[in-house]
Scaffold this motif. Structure first.
Motif, short mmCIF file in Angstrom:
data_model
loop_
_atom_site.label_atom_id
_atom_site.label_comp_id
_atom_site.label_asym_id
_atom_site.label_seq_id
_atom_site.Cartn_x
_atom_site.Cartn_y
_atom_site.Cartn_z
N ARG A 55 16.50 12.54 35.97
CA ARG A 55 15.80 13.29 34.93
C ARG A 55 16.82 13.96 34.03
NH1 ARG A 55 13.47 14.90 39.32
NH2 ARG A 55 14.57 16.89 39.33
N GLY A 56 16.59 13.86 32.73
CA GLY A 56 17.37 14.62 31.78
C GLY A 56 18.80 14.15 31.58
N ARG A 57 19.14 12.99 32.07
CA ARG A 57 20.50 12.46 31.87
C ARG A 57 20.47 11.40 30.78
NH1 ARG A 57 23.69 10.48 36.96
NH2 ARG A 57 25.18 10.06 35.31
N SER A 58 21.34 11.57 29.80
CA SER A 58 21.44 10.57 28.74
C SER A 58 22.80 9.87 28.75
CB SER A 58 21.19 11.21 27.37
OG SER A 58 22.17 12.19 27.10
N GLN A 59 23.73 10.37 29.55
CA GLN A 59 25.06 9.78 29.63
C GLN A 59 25.29 9.24 31.04
OE1 GLN A 59 27.27 9.75 26.91
NE2 GLN A 59 25.49 10.49 25.80
N PHE A 60 25.73 7.99 31.09
CA PHE A 60 26.01 7.35 32.37
C PHE A 60 27.34 6.65 32.29
CE2 PHE A 60 21.44 7.73 32.04
CZ PHE A 60 21.10 8.23 33.27
N GLY A 61 27.94 6.39 33.45
CA GLY A 61 29.24 5.72 33.46
C GLY A 61 29.31 4.65 34.53
N SER A 62 30.49 4.14 34.71
CA SER A 62 30.69 3.02 35.62
C SER A 62 30.42 3.39 37.08
CB SER A 62 32.10 2.47 35.48
OG SER A 62 33.05 3.46 35.78
N GLY A 63 30.42 4.66 37.42
CA GLY A 63 30.14 5.08 38.79
C GLY A 63 28.66 5.21 39.12
N ASP A 64 27.81 5.02 38.12
CA ASP A 64 26.37 5.15 38.34
C ASP A 64 25.78 3.83 38.81
OD1 ASP A 64 25.78 7.91 37.63
OD2 ASP A 64 26.44 7.35 35.62
N PRO A 65 24.66 3.90 39.56
CA PRO A 65 24.08 2.66 40.09
C PRO A 65 23.44 1.81 38.99
CG PRO A 65 22.65 4.53 40.55
CD PRO A 65 23.90 5.08 39.94
N ILE A 66 23.41 0.53 39.23
CA ILE A 66 22.69 -0.42 38.37
C ILE A 66 21.83 -1.25 39.30
CG2 ILE A 66 22.95 -2.47 36.89
CD1 ILE A 66 23.68 -0.06 35.36
N PRO A 67 20.56 -1.39 39.10
CA PRO A 67 19.77 -0.82 38.00
C PRO A 67 19.52 0.67 38.22
CG PRO A 67 18.31 -1.95 39.52
CD PRO A 67 19.71 -2.18 40.01
N MET A 68 19.16 1.32 37.13
CA MET A 68 18.82 2.75 37.20
C MET A 68 17.83 3.09 36.10
SD MET A 68 22.05 4.79 35.69
CE MET A 68 23.18 3.87 34.71
N LEU A 69 17.22 4.26 36.25
CA LEU A 69 16.20 4.71 35.32
C LEU A 69 16.42 6.18 35.01
CD1 LEU A 69 13.46 3.90 33.96
CD2 LEU A 69 12.35 4.77 36.02
N SER A 70 16.29 6.54 33.74
CA SER A 70 16.41 7.92 33.31
C SER A 70 15.10 8.36 32.66
CB SER A 70 17.57 8.07 32.31
OG SER A 70 17.67 9.41 31.89
N ILE A 71 14.63 9.55 33.03
CA ILE A 71 13.43 10.13 32.45
C ILE A 71 13.87 11.24 31.50
CG2 ILE A 71 11.28 11.37 32.91
CD1 ILE A 71 11.42 10.22 35.78
N LEU A 72 13.57 11.07 30.23
CA LEU A 72 13.93 12.05 29.21
C LEU A 72 12.67 12.54 28.51
CD1 LEU A 72 16.82 9.99 27.61
CD2 LEU A 72 17.07 11.94 29.15
N GLN A 73 12.65 13.80 28.10
CA GLN A 73 11.57 14.27 27.26
C GLN A 73 11.80 13.73 25.87
OE1 GLN A 73 10.35 18.35 27.66
NE2 GLN A 73 11.10 18.42 29.76
N SER A 74 10.76 13.20 25.27
CA SER A 74 10.87 12.59 23.95
C SER A 74 11.20 13.63 22.90
CB SER A 74 9.57 11.87 23.60
OG SER A 74 9.66 11.31 22.32
#
Length: 171
Positions: free
Chosen positions: A40-59
């Motif tokens: 939730r609330g993450r808009s920046q990801f990098g090579s250490g983050d899992p793939i696949p992944m999902l981010s929930i952002l408030q529009s």
């Protein structure tokens, strides 16, 4: 995960939605495993983050006009969200994996929509309704993402009491 006590109702709803989307696993009939990959609330990801992944952002869009100050004690309306899913690469057809993850996320949200419809008097974790957009898949572009991804607009209907924003839904 931090323990926020008391917890504002909107955060309670967002956490419940996060938990629901983490049920996207092969054991539950999906193609992907997001059990540890919904944020939730993450808009920046990098090579250490899992793939696949999902981010929930408030529009960032708010199509509803704000009420005038002092009008009413409650808010019944939408919580507009933007879900962004990231997937591994397919060199020949870069957005195909994004289409597959998008389908799993839509399936999970459709199941949630059914749960809400089957028990309208017992709203699911405070969510009274849900609208799901068709989504859009995009190839890696180097500017937004180094991997293929999708965007999916989701609108949750809920009621909030401005006199008690920490009130959680009744069980």
């Amino acid at each position: 995960m931090a323990d926020y006590t008391p917890m504002p109702r909107r955060l309670y709803i967002l956490r419940a939605l996060t938990d629901h989307l983490r049920t996207i696993t092969p054991a539950n009939g999906y193609q992907h495993d997001l059990s540890e990959a919904v944020f939730r609330g993450r808009s920046q990801f990098g090579s250490g983050d899992p793939i696949p992944m999902l981010s929930i952002l408030q529009s960032p869009r708010n199509e509803e006009p704000l009420p005038a100050p002092g009008q009413g004690t409650g808010h019944h309306g939408p919580l507009d969200l933007l879900l962004q899913g990231f997937v591994g690469d397919d060199f020949d057809h870069p957005t195909d994996p994004a289409e597959l993850l998008l389908a799993d996320v839509k399936l999970a949200l459709g199941r949630l929509k059914d749960q809400i419809a089957q028990a309208p008097r017992m709203h699911w974790e405070g969510i009274e309704g849900i609208e799901i957009d068709q989504g859009i898949c995009r190839p890696p572009d180097g500017e937004i993402s180094a991997v293929a991804f999708f965007w999916l607009s989701v609108r949750l209907q809920y009621t909030d009491n401005v006199k008690d924003p920490y009130a959680v839904p009744a069980a």
